[in-house]
Design an enzyme around this catalytic site. Structure first.
Site, short mmCIF file in Angstrom:
data_model
loop_
_atom_site.label_atom_id
_atom_site.label_comp_id
_atom_site.label_asym_id
_atom_site.label_seq_id
_atom_site.Cartn_x
_atom_site.Cartn_y
_atom_site.Cartn_z
N LEU A 1 12.41 3.83 -7.19
CA LEU A 1 12.94 3.55 -5.85
C LEU A 1 13.17 2.05 -5.77
O LEU A 1 12.44 1.26 -6.40
CB LEU A 1 11.94 3.97 -4.77
CG LEU A 1 11.68 5.48 -4.62
CD1 LEU A 1 10.58 5.74 -3.59
CD2 LEU A 1 12.97 6.20 -4.20
N ASP A 2 14.18 1.64 -4.98
CA ASP A 2 14.45 0.21 -4.82
C ASP A 2 13.27 -0.48 -4.13
O ASP A 2 12.48 0.17 -3.44
CB ASP A 2 15.70 0.00 -3.95
CG ASP A 2 16.95 0.58 -4.61
OD1 ASP A 2 16.95 0.73 -5.85
OD2 ASP A 2 17.91 0.88 -3.87
N VAL A 3 13.25 -1.80 -4.28
CA VAL A 3 12.12 -2.56 -3.69
C VAL A 3 12.02 -2.35 -2.18
O VAL A 3 10.91 -2.30 -1.62
CB VAL A 3 12.25 -4.07 -4.07
CG1 VAL A 3 13.47 -4.73 -3.43
CG2 VAL A 3 11.00 -4.83 -3.71
N LYS B 1 22.87 4.10 -1.44
CA LYS B 1 23.54 2.89 -0.93
C LYS B 1 24.99 2.85 -1.38
O LYS B 1 25.88 2.43 -0.62
CB LYS B 1 22.79 1.63 -1.41
CG LYS B 1 21.42 1.49 -0.76
CD LYS B 1 20.64 0.34 -1.34
CE LYS B 1 19.23 0.34 -0.76
NZ LYS B 1 18.29 -0.48 -1.53
#
Ligand code: URA
Length: 239
Positions: A103-105, A188
Site C-alpha cells: 500500500l502507498d505511504v 490513483k
C-alpha cells in the site's frame, strides 16, 4: 491441528515435497519415539516432537497477521524517510514477515503479513482474482461521467487494461471501489482518467478480511478459518 509429515518438513524448509520424501526414506525420523517411514503420517506438531537422526526439529508455525496500516508508514524496509510497517509488529515476527502486496505511504487499511511464501506468491499472482476493496475520497464531488469512467475499462498503458469489479458511490465525493488486479498506484491512476484526485485511500477489505475494530497501527492474527479461506481461494486447501 494435525499435519502430514511431508508437509511439516516442507514447511520447516527441508525442501520440496519430493525432496522431503527422500529424507523420510533415507533418514531416521522419530515421532514420540516411533520410527516413521510414511510421508502421510499425521501428527500434531504443537504437541509431538520430531527428531531427524536424533536431532530435534524446532517447530515454527507460520504467522498470518492482519494490520490496519496507518498513514506515514511504508511497505518496504529500504526507505529511510518513513518507518516501515514492519516496525508496527512484534520484533519476534519482523524477520520472518513478508507483506502480501503493498500500500502507498498515504494509504491506510487492511495489510496482510505472512511468512508463508507459497500462499503469498499465490495471493499476489495476477490471476489470483483476489478482491481488494477501497474506500476512496476524491477532491471533488462525483458526477455520472466520473462513475462511468471509473467503472469502464481503463488502459494503464505499460501496466495493461484494468477494470473495477464494482464501483459504488457512498457520499458526494466518496466511492467504494473493488479491484482484482492490484497494479502500482491503480486506484490513483484510475482516478486521474476522470480528472479526479484521491485525497484519502483506505483499503477496507482484502478477500474476506476486514480490519473491523482494529485501530490504525493495530494488528491481529488470522483465525484458522480465515487462513483456510485464503488457501481455498487460491486452491491450496490440500497443502
Ligand atoms: N491504489 C493506489 O493508488 N494506492 C494504493 O496504495 C493501493 C491501491
Amino acid at each position: 491441528m494435525l499435519v502430514r509429515l511431508d508437509k511439516f518438513l516442507a514447511d520447516q524448509n527441508f525442501g520440496t515435497r519430493k525432496h522431503v520424501k527422500k529424507i523420510i526414506r533415507n533418514h531416521t525420523i522419530t515421532i514420540d519415539d516411533k520410527l516413521i517411514k510414511d510421508p502421510d503420517f499425521k501428527f500434531n506438531p504443537e504437541l509431538q516432537r520430531v527428531f531427524i537422526d536424533g536431532e530435534l526439529i524446532e517447530y515454527q508455525s507460520h504467522i498470518y497477521i492482519l494490520l490496519n496500516k496507518p498513514e506515514g508508514y511504508i511497505c518496504s524496509t529500504i526507505d529511510e524517510s518513513y518507518p516501515s510497517v514492519l516496525n508496527l509488529i512484534d520484533a519476534q515476527y519482523q524477520k520472518r514477515a513478508r507483506l502480501v502486496g503493498r500500500l502507498d505511504v498515504d494509504t491506510t487499511g487492511v495489510l496482510l503479513i505472512t511468512d508463508n511464501g507459497k500462499l503469498n506468491n499465490k495471493l499476489i499472482h495476477p490471476n489470483s482474482g483476489l478482491e481488494k476493496e477501497y474506500l476512496v475520497t476524491y477532491n471533488r464531488n462525483l458526477n455520472d461521467t466520473d462513475l462511468q469512467i471509473l467503472s469502464s475499462k481503463i488502459d494503464l498503458y505499460d501496466d495493461g487494461i484494468v477494470q473495477a469489479k464494482k464501483v459504488e458511490q457512498v457520499s458526494l465525493n466518496q466511492a467504494k471501489i473493488t479491484i482484482t488486479e492490484g497494479k502500482y498506484h491503480q486506484i490513483k491512476r484510475m482516478a486521474k482518467r476522470a480528472y479526479l484526485e484521491v485525497i484519502k485511500l483506505d483499503r477496507i477489505r482484502l478477500a474476506n478480511l476486514t480490519y473491523g475494530d482494529l485501530k490504525q497501527g493495530e494488528y491481529r492474527f488470522l483465525t484458522e478459518e480465515e487462513i483456510e479461506n485464503l488457501k481455498s481461494l487460491v486452491k491450496m486447501e490440500e497443502e
